[in-house]
Design a protein around this motif. Structure first.
Motif, PDB file in Angstrom:
ATOM      1  N   SER A 208       0.836  -1.212   0.000  1.00 49.88           N
ATOM      2  CA  SER A 208       0.000   0.000   0.000  1.00 49.88           C
ATOM      3  C   SER A 208       0.866   1.255   0.000  1.00 49.88           C
ATOM      4  O   SER A 208       0.617   2.205  -0.753  1.00 49.88           O
ATOM      5  CB  SER A 208      -0.928   0.001   1.226  1.00 49.88           C
ATOM      6  N   PHE A 209       1.886   1.263   0.848  1.00 45.43           N
ATOM      7  CA  PHE A 209       2.798   2.403   0.861  1.00 45.43           C
ATOM      8  C   PHE A 209       3.553   2.487  -0.465  1.00 45.43           C
ATOM      9  O   PHE A 209       3.838   3.574  -0.958  1.00 45.43           O
ATOM     10  CB  PHE A 209       3.772   2.303   2.033  1.00 45.43           C
ATOM     11  N   GLY A 210       3.884   1.326  -1.041  1.00 48.68           N
ATOM     12  CA  GLY A 210       4.546   1.332  -2.344  1.00 48.68           C
ATOM     13  C   GLY A 210       3.667   1.943  -3.416  1.00 48.68           C
ATOM     14  O   GLY A 210       4.145   2.701  -4.270  1.00 48.68           O
ATOM     15  N   LEU A 211       2.365   1.642  -3.386  1.00 42.10           N
ATOM     16  CA  LEU A 211       1.435   2.219  -4.352  1.00 42.10           C
ATOM     17  C   LEU A 211       1.313   3.728  -4.157  1.00 42.10           C
ATOM     18  O   LEU A 211       1.251   4.492  -5.128  1.00 42.10           O
ATOM     19  CB  LEU A 211       0.064   1.555  -4.210  1.00 42.10           C
ATOM     20  N   ALA A 212       1.295   4.167  -2.910  1.00 38.37           N
ATOM     21  CA  ALA A 212       1.232   5.603  -2.625  1.00 38.37           C
ATOM     22  C   ALA A 212       2.490   6.305  -3.147  1.00 38.37           C
ATOM     23  O   ALA A 212       2.422   7.405  -3.712  1.00 38.37           O
ATOM     24  CB  ALA A 212       1.070   5.834  -1.125  1.00 38.37           C
ATOM     25  N   GLN A 213       3.643   5.673  -2.966  1.00 39.31           N
ATOM     26  CA  GLN A 213       4.891   6.247  -3.483  1.00 39.31           C
ATOM     27  C   GLN A 213       4.850   6.334  -5.003  1.00 39.31           C
ATOM     28  O   GLN A 213       5.300   7.328  -5.598  1.00 39.31           O
ATOM     29  CB  GLN A 213       6.069   5.392  -3.033  1.00 39.31           C
ATOM     30  N   LEU A 214       4.330   5.293  -5.639  1.00 44.58           N
ATOM     31  CA  LEU A 214       4.207   5.295  -7.096  1.00 44.58           C
ATOM     32  C   LEU A 214       3.313   6.436  -7.565  1.00 44.58           C
ATOM     33  O   LEU A 214       3.601   7.095  -8.572  1.00 44.58           O
ATOM     34  CB  LEU A 214       3.644   3.953  -7.567  1.00 44.58           C
ATOM     35  N   ALA A 215       2.237   6.693  -6.819  1.00 43.99           N
ATOM     36  CA  ALA A 215       1.342   7.799  -7.163  1.00 43.99           C
ATOM     37  C   ALA A 215       2.059   9.138  -7.060  1.00 43.99           C
ATOM     38  O   ALA A 215       1.900  10.017  -7.925  1.00 43.99           O
ATOM     39  CB  ALA A 215       0.120   7.773  -6.254  1.00 43.99           C
ATOM     40  N   ALA A 216       2.879   9.312  -6.016  1.00 44.62           N
ATOM     41  CA  ALA A 216       3.622  10.560  -5.854  1.00 44.62           C
ATOM     42  C   ALA A 216       4.621  10.753  -6.991  1.00 44.62           C
ATOM     43  O   ALA A 216       4.783  11.869  -7.514  1.00 44.62           O
ATOM     44  CB  ALA A 216       4.344  10.568  -4.507  1.00 44.62           C
ATOM     45  N   VAL A 217       5.284   9.678  -7.391  1.00 44.34           N
ATOM     46  CA  VAL A 217       6.228   9.756  -8.514  1.00 44.34           C
ATOM     47  C   VAL A 217       5.480  10.085  -9.807  1.00 44.34           C
ATOM     48  O   VAL A 217       5.958  10.865 -10.643  1.00 44.34           O
ATOM     49  CB  VAL A 217       6.999   8.430  -8.662  1.00 44.34           C
ATOM     50  N   ALA A 218       4.292   9.500  -9.983  1.00 45.25           N
ATOM     51  CA  ALA A 218       3.493   9.758 -11.181  1.00 45.25           C
ATOM     52  C   ALA A 218       3.077  11.228 -11.257  1.00 45.25           C
ATOM     53  O   ALA A 218       3.019  11.815 -12.344  1.00 45.25           O
ATOM     54  CB  ALA A 218       2.265   8.862 -11.196  1.00 45.25           C
ATOM     55  N   VAL A 219       2.793  11.829 -10.102  1.00 41.34           N
ATOM     56  CA  VAL A 219       2.442  13.253 -10.078  1.00 41.34           C
ATOM     57  C   VAL A 219       3.624  14.094 -10.562  1.00 41.34           C
ATOM     58  O   VAL A 219       3.459  15.031 -11.356  1.00 41.34           O
ATOM     59  CB  VAL A 219       2.015  13.686  -8.666  1.00 41.34           C
ATOM     60  N   MET A 220       4.833  13.757 -10.088  1.00 42.23           N
ATOM     61  CA  MET A 220       6.028  14.475 -10.550  1.00 42.23           C
ATOM     62  C   MET A 220       6.219  14.300 -12.049  1.00 42.23           C
ATOM     63  O   MET A 220       6.529  15.252 -12.769  1.00 42.23           O
ATOM     64  CB  MET A 220       7.257  13.969  -9.792  1.00 42.23           C
ATOM     65  N   GLY A 221       6.006  13.078 -12.536  1.00 37.83           N
ATOM     66  CA  GLY A 221       6.130  12.833 -13.967  1.00 37.83           C
ATOM     67  C   GLY A 221       5.121  13.631 -14.758  1.00 37.83           C
ATOM     68  O   GLY A 221       5.437  14.193 -15.817  1.00 37.83           O
ATOM     69  N   SER A 222       3.900  13.720 -14.252  1.00 34.06           N
ATOM     70  CA  SER A 222       2.857  14.489 -14.928  1.00 34.06           C
ATOM     71  C   SER A 222       3.224  15.965 -15.017  1.00 34.06           C
ATOM     72  O   SER A 222       3.056  16.607 -16.061  1.00 34.06           O
ATOM     73  CB  SER A 222       1.530  14.337 -14.171  1.00 34.06           C
ATOM     74  N   ALA A 223       3.741  16.511 -13.913  1.00 33.56           N
ATOM     75  CA  ALA A 223       4.136  17.919 -13.899  1.00 33.56           C
ATOM     76  C   ALA A 223       5.258  18.189 -14.901  1.00 33.56           C
ATOM     77  O   ALA A 223       5.264  19.218 -15.581  1.00 33.56           O
ATOM     78  CB  ALA A 223       4.564  18.331 -12.493  1.00 33.56           C
ATOM     79  N   LEU A 224       6.205  17.261 -14.998  1.00 32.50           N
ATOM     80  CA  LEU A 224       7.314  17.436 -15.938  1.00 32.50           C
ATOM     81  C   LEU A 224       6.845  17.325 -17.385  1.00 32.50           C
ATOM     82  O   LEU A 224       7.327  18.049 -18.265  1.00 32.50           O
ATOM     83  CB  LEU A 224       8.403  16.386 -15.651  1.00 32.50           C
ATOM     84  N   VAL A 225       5.891  16.435 -17.638  1.00 32.51           N
ATOM     85  CA  VAL A 225       5.332  16.318 -18.985  1.00 32.51           C
ATOM     86  C   VAL A 225       4.609  17.614 -19.362  1.00 32.51           C
ATOM     87  O   VAL A 225       4.681  18.066 -20.511  1.00 32.51           O
ATOM     88  CB  VAL A 225       4.377  15.111 -19.074  1.00 32.51           C
ATOM     89  N   ARG A 226       3.932  18.214 -18.395  1.00 35.71           N
ATOM     90  CA  ARG A 226       3.258  19.485 -18.669  1.00 35.71           C
ATOM     91  C   ARG A 226       4.256  20.567 -19.047  1.00 35.71           C
ATOM     92  O   ARG A 226       3.976  21.420 -19.897  1.00 35.71           O
ATOM     93  CB  ARG A 226       2.438  19.923 -17.459  1.00 35.71           C
ATOM     94  N   VAL A 227       5.426  20.542 -18.411  1.00 33.08           N
ATOM     95  CA  VAL A 227       6.464  21.523 -18.758  1.00 33.08           C
ATOM     96  C   VAL A 227       6.879  21.354 -20.212  1.00 33.08           C
ATOM     97  O   VAL A 227       6.958  22.324 -20.973  1.00 33.08           O
ATOM     98  CB  VAL A 227       7.688  21.364 -17.831  1.00 33.08           C
ATOM     99  N   VAL A 228       7.132  20.120 -20.606  1.00 30.84           N
ATOM    100  CA  VAL A 228       7.537  19.833 -21.984  1.00 30.84           C
ATOM    101  C   VAL A 228       6.432  20.206 -22.964  1.00 30.84           C
ATOM    102  O   VAL A 228       6.694  20.661 -24.084  1.00 30.84           O
ATOM    103  CB  VAL A 228       7.907  18.341 -22.139  1.00 30.84           C
TER     104      VAL A 228
END
Length: 286
Positions: A208-228
């Motif tokens: 469960s904590f691993g899934l939450a961490q994955l979600a946080a990483v996905a948010v960072m990835g989404s923000a970076l994609v928006r920059v591009v």
């Protein structure tokens, strides 16, 4: 410490985060936080009322099965919690009078879902939203995203491009999911005893904590994609808030692995505090 505990356990802390994040999101929608001041106030008061109601009702009993610091505080301050429900409802009503009609109409289904989270009066066969298998945390995250990110854009007259609006709402929902999933880990034992089935109860603590961490990483990835993609509004704040959240999630997972689960201040203070943290970062870097 008593003051800190009172702020957290009375839900004033998380309500402040909700109101501040709503105001900060106005900058993402191309407006001034002052323009949605009434909406920010309404979200603060409504969050205070809804969360206090959940604490006051106590569900079918699962919330009373854990003798934590939080539950002891709530048991000793039921009068305060009752008063906060009334104050929150009154403040919400007054603030709503200053909102645009489309925003008020959008608040109706959101209010139904929020109240239905705790009261078995609305959904199928008298079930609360938290009783429906697998819906507790995703529904909470989505409501938070629509309220704190979607409503400011609506109140400002949909100044934001629809595509970007949807993207930011989903990104916010993922961020909130990363913060709320650990609460299901905290409540696993009492949820099982109360008959509440959650994803965390099926996955266990580590995954469960691993899934939450994955979600946080996905948010960072989404923000970076928006920059591009040229839609990087607020991306620096989102990345910083997600990094801080990721650190907290790693800490929580390690505490469970060491059989020393984090205490109430970790959840209600630190994880809930990341809502206010992202709001402040958006105001600085947005």
């Amino acid at each position: 410490m008593r003051v800190v505990s009172a702020l957290i356990f009375s839900n004033i802390w998380i309500a402040a985060g909700a109101g501040a994040l709503t105001l900060a999101s106005a900058r993402l929608a191309g407006g001034d936080p002052v323009e949605v001041g009434a909406l920010g106030a309404m979200v603060f008061w409504a969050t205070l009322a809804v969360y206090s109601l959940d604490r006051w009702v106590g569900g079918r009993g699962e919330d009373r099965l854990v003798g934590s610091v939080r539950h002891r505080w709530l048991s000793g301050h039921r009068g305060v919690v009752t008063a906060l429900i009334g104050i929150g409802i009154a403040g919400s009503a007054v603030s709503a009078l200053m909102l645009r009609l489309p925003t008020i109409l959008a608040l109706v289904p959101l209010g139904v879902v929020s109240v239905g989270y705790s009261l078995p009066l609305i959904f199928w066969k008298g079930a609360r939203l938290k009783d429906l298998p697998g819906l507790k945390t995703p529904a909470t995250a989505l409501v938070w995203a629509v309220v704190t990110c979607g409503l400011p854009a609506l109140e400002l007259g949909e100044a934001m491009a629809p595509g970007l609006w949807v993207w930011l709402v989903l990104e916010r929902a993922l961020f909130m999911y990363a913060l709320t999933l650990p609460f299901d880990v905290r409540d696993m034992r009492s949820d099982r005893a109360g008959g509440v089935r959650t994803l965390a109860g099926r996955l266990g603590e580590a995954r469960s904590f691993g899934l939450a961490q994955l979600a946080a990483v996905a948010v960072m990835g989404s923000a970076l994609v928006r920059v591009v993609s040229g839609m990087g509004v607020g991306s620096v704040a989102v990345v910083l808030a997600s990094l801080a959240s990721l650190g907290l999630l790693i800490y929580g997972k390690r505490r469970f692995a060491a059989r020393r689960p984090p205490g109430e201040l970790y959840y209600g203070g630190a994880l809930d505090g990341m809502i206010l943290g992202q709001a402040l970062l958006l105001l600085v870097f947005g």
